[in-house]
Design an enzyme around this catalytic site. Structure first.
Site, PDB file in Angstrom:
ATOM      1  N   CYS A 172       1.842   1.841  12.927  1.00 53.49           N
ATOM      2  CA  CYS A 172       2.963   2.645  12.458  1.00 53.49           C
ATOM      3  C   CYS A 172       3.394   3.681  13.479  1.00 53.49           C
ATOM      4  CB  CYS A 172       2.593   3.325  11.157  1.00 53.49           C
ATOM      5  SG  CYS A 172       1.646   2.248  10.101  1.00 53.49           S
ATOM      6  N   ASN A 224      -7.839   3.958   8.956  1.00 52.60           N
ATOM      7  CA  ASN A 224      -7.303   2.767   9.603  1.00 52.60           C
ATOM      8  C   ASN A 224      -7.375   2.802  11.121  1.00 52.60           C
ATOM      9  OD1 ASN A 224      -5.353   4.830   8.726  1.00 52.60           O
ATOM     10  ND2 ASN A 224      -3.865   3.670   9.914  1.00 52.60           N
ATOM     11  N   THR A 281      11.508  -7.771 -11.062  1.00 52.99           N
ATOM     12  CA  THR A 281      10.826  -9.050 -11.299  1.00 52.99           C
ATOM     13  C   THR A 281       9.638  -9.162 -10.356  1.00 52.99           C
ATOM     14  OG1 THR A 281      12.918 -10.011 -11.947  1.00 52.99           O
ATOM     15  CG2 THR A 281      11.165 -11.557 -11.352  1.00 52.99           C
ATOM     16  N   GLY A 330       0.811  -1.207   0.000  1.00 55.18           N
ATOM     17  CA  GLY A 330       0.000   0.000   0.000  1.00 55.18           C
ATOM     18  C   GLY A 330       0.851   1.267   0.000  1.00 55.18           C
TER      19      GLY A 330
HETATM   20  C1  LIG Z   1      -1.651  -0.583   6.094  1.00 56.80           C
HETATM   21  C2  LIG Z   1      -1.977   0.691   5.413  1.00 56.80           C
HETATM   22  C3  LIG Z   1      -1.104   1.247   4.461  1.00 56.80           C
HETATM   23  C4  LIG Z   1       0.245   0.648   4.162  1.00 56.80           C
HETATM   24  O1  LIG Z   1       0.166  -0.542   3.452  1.00 56.80           O
HETATM   25  P1  LIG Z   1       1.486  -1.479   3.396  1.00 56.80           P
HETATM   26  O2  LIG Z   1       1.108  -2.573   2.449  1.00 56.80           O
HETATM   27  O3  LIG Z   1       1.683  -1.980   4.788  1.00 56.80           O
HETATM   28  O4  LIG Z   1       2.589  -0.640   2.889  1.00 56.80           O
HETATM   29  C5  LIG Z   1      -1.488   2.405   3.835  1.00 56.80           C
HETATM   30  N1  LIG Z   1      -2.661   2.992   4.104  1.00 56.80           N
HETATM   31  C6  LIG Z   1      -3.531   2.493   4.993  1.00 56.80           C
HETATM   32  C7  LIG Z   1      -4.831   3.184   5.228  1.00 56.80           C
HETATM   33  C8  LIG Z   1      -3.221   1.339   5.685  1.00 56.80           C
HETATM   34  O5  LIG Z   1      -4.068   0.847   6.584  1.00 56.80           O
END
Ligand SMILES: *Cc1c(COP(=O)(O)O)cnc(C)c1O
Length: 395
Positions: free
Chosen positions: A324, A151, A237, A70
């Site tokens: 985070c 989140n 890759t 993400g």
């Molecule tokens: C977990 C999350 C991300 C980050 O995704 P990753 O695959 O862990 O890099 C970004 N945005 C939101 C809203 C998330 O919950």
């Protein structure tokens, strides 16, 4: 009893996803760019995975770029829109005050380069409105980037309305849909979304793999240079096992979505009703437009980190906010953005559920949480001051 209630941080992989990955470790190990048969078999699997992801979002397979997750998808989407905007002398971006750091830190980088960012206020209703977006749009706005669902506090944003406003104004629209994909019904065409980020490990797929949907014709900029993979937009890759596992997990989540939403939101509502009984507590986030699995509270007079450790000792894995920011002593920017003062923001608890949770687990959480809160308050000097009137209650 062991209860995993931190599904917004990451989820357990589904057996379907694991089974979908295994062949690409020990049988079909080819490089999709190789012209021989082993490579071509890998290429077919890659194409099939892309088609599955596209079907779940309502777009064409060629509009999907696989990424490392993400965060990378957010970075690439925002930086691409900014570069495109700068070419046309448009250096204004609209976002919200409660975005994920993958978005916020990318925007801060652009601010240092001379972009101006409007962060929409999220105090009212712990959400934003399409009206706020509309009022913030200027002639030099090149991008609106708002998350699909938050989140930490679970608010679901009015994405279709924001998409319509952006389309009408001719402004590009990106959404960080990492918390929504696999959990909510999404159709990028109907919702006028130009770019959308998703991540495999938030819907029972593997970690370290994600995707960016980009509307056909949008000028994407590479952030990783190298080979011509992903239509030349993302070198390296392909993580074929990860991509196949993510696509299988997403297909499964989308097939069971209505049933999962009903069951998970019933568990959520039971938890919210039960925890609301704790005095001097408050629910964080939009009470109506809310992720099926999100429960977020602030409890006055306690410290979230202690709450987590004691809950863990009683078998409950939870979070104080986002994975985070845990480990840092600053209160969550999301809780501050919705107007919680520092002291209150420190007493936060996020329980995030999935369809793997059970009613018995919810009962266990409802048994232990009030006990732990009461214990922590009994030893808290802040709580004593509140009780004997030396401090005023906020909640
Ligand atoms: C977990 C999350 C991300 C980050 O995704 P990753 O695959 O862990 O890099 C970004 N945005 C939101 C809203 C998330 O919950």
């Amino acid at each position: 009893m062991h209860v995993y209630a931190d599904n917004a941080a990451t989820t357990a992989m589904s057996q379907t996803a694991i089974d979908a990955m295994v062949p690409y470790f020990n049988g079909i190990y080819g490089n999709p760019s190789s012209l021989h048969s082993v490579g071509q078999e890998a290429k077919e699997a890659l194409d099939a995975a892309r088609a599955k992801v596209a079907r779940c979002l309502g777009c064409e397979p060629r509009e999907i770029i696989f990424t490392s997750g993400g965060s990378e998808a957010d970075n690439q989407a925002i930086l691409s829109a900014a570069r495109y905007g700068a070419r046309k002398n448009k250096r204004h971006i609209i976002s919200t005050a409660f975005e994920h750091h993958a978005v916020l830190h990318t925007l801060q980088k652009l601010e240092k380069e001379g972009f101006e960012v409007t962060y929409l206020d999220v105090k009212q209703g712990h959400n934003v409105t399409a009206r706020q977006v509309q009022e913030a749009i200027r002639p030099d706005t090149c991008l609106v980037t708002t998350m699909y669902a938050n989140n930490e506090i679970g608010s679901i944003l009015p994405i279709a309305e924001i998409g319509a406003v952006c389309r009408e104004a001719g402004v590009s629209f990106h959404t960080d849909a990492v918390q929504a994909v696999g959990h909510l019904h999404i159709n990028v065409k109907e919702q006028n979304i130009d770019m959308l980020s998703l991540s495999g490990h938030k819907f029972h797929g593997p970690k370290g793999v994600g995707a960016l949907y980009v509307r056909k014709g949008f000028p994407l900029v590479n952030i990783i240079e190298g080979g011509a993979q992903e239509r030349g937009k993302r070198a390296g890759t392909e993580n074929l096992p990860g991509i196949c596992g993510m696509a299988a997990a997403l297909e499964e989540s989308c097939a069971n979505m209505d049933a999962n939403m009903a069951r998970v939101s019933a568990m959520r509502d039971k938890l919210i009703a039960g925890l609301s009984q704790i005095p001097h507590s408050a629910l964080n986030g939009d009470p109506v437009n809310r992720l099926p699995g999100n429960v977020s509270f602030c409890f006055e007079g306690i410290e979230g980190e202690s709450l987590l450790l004691l809950l863990d000792a009683k078998g409950v894995c939870a979070s104080s906010g986002s994975a985070c920011t845990s480990g840092s002593l600053d209160p969550s920017h999301v809780l501050l953005a919705i107007g919680r003062v520092h002291d209150v923001a420190h007493g936060s608890l996020r329980l995030s559920l999935s369809e793997y949770n059970t009613d018995e687990e919810i009962d266990h959480i409802l048994r232990v949480t009030p006990e732990v809160v009461a214990y922590l308050r009994s030893i808290s000097p802040v709580w004593r001051d509140l009780q004997n009137g030396k401090r005023q209650y906020i909640l």
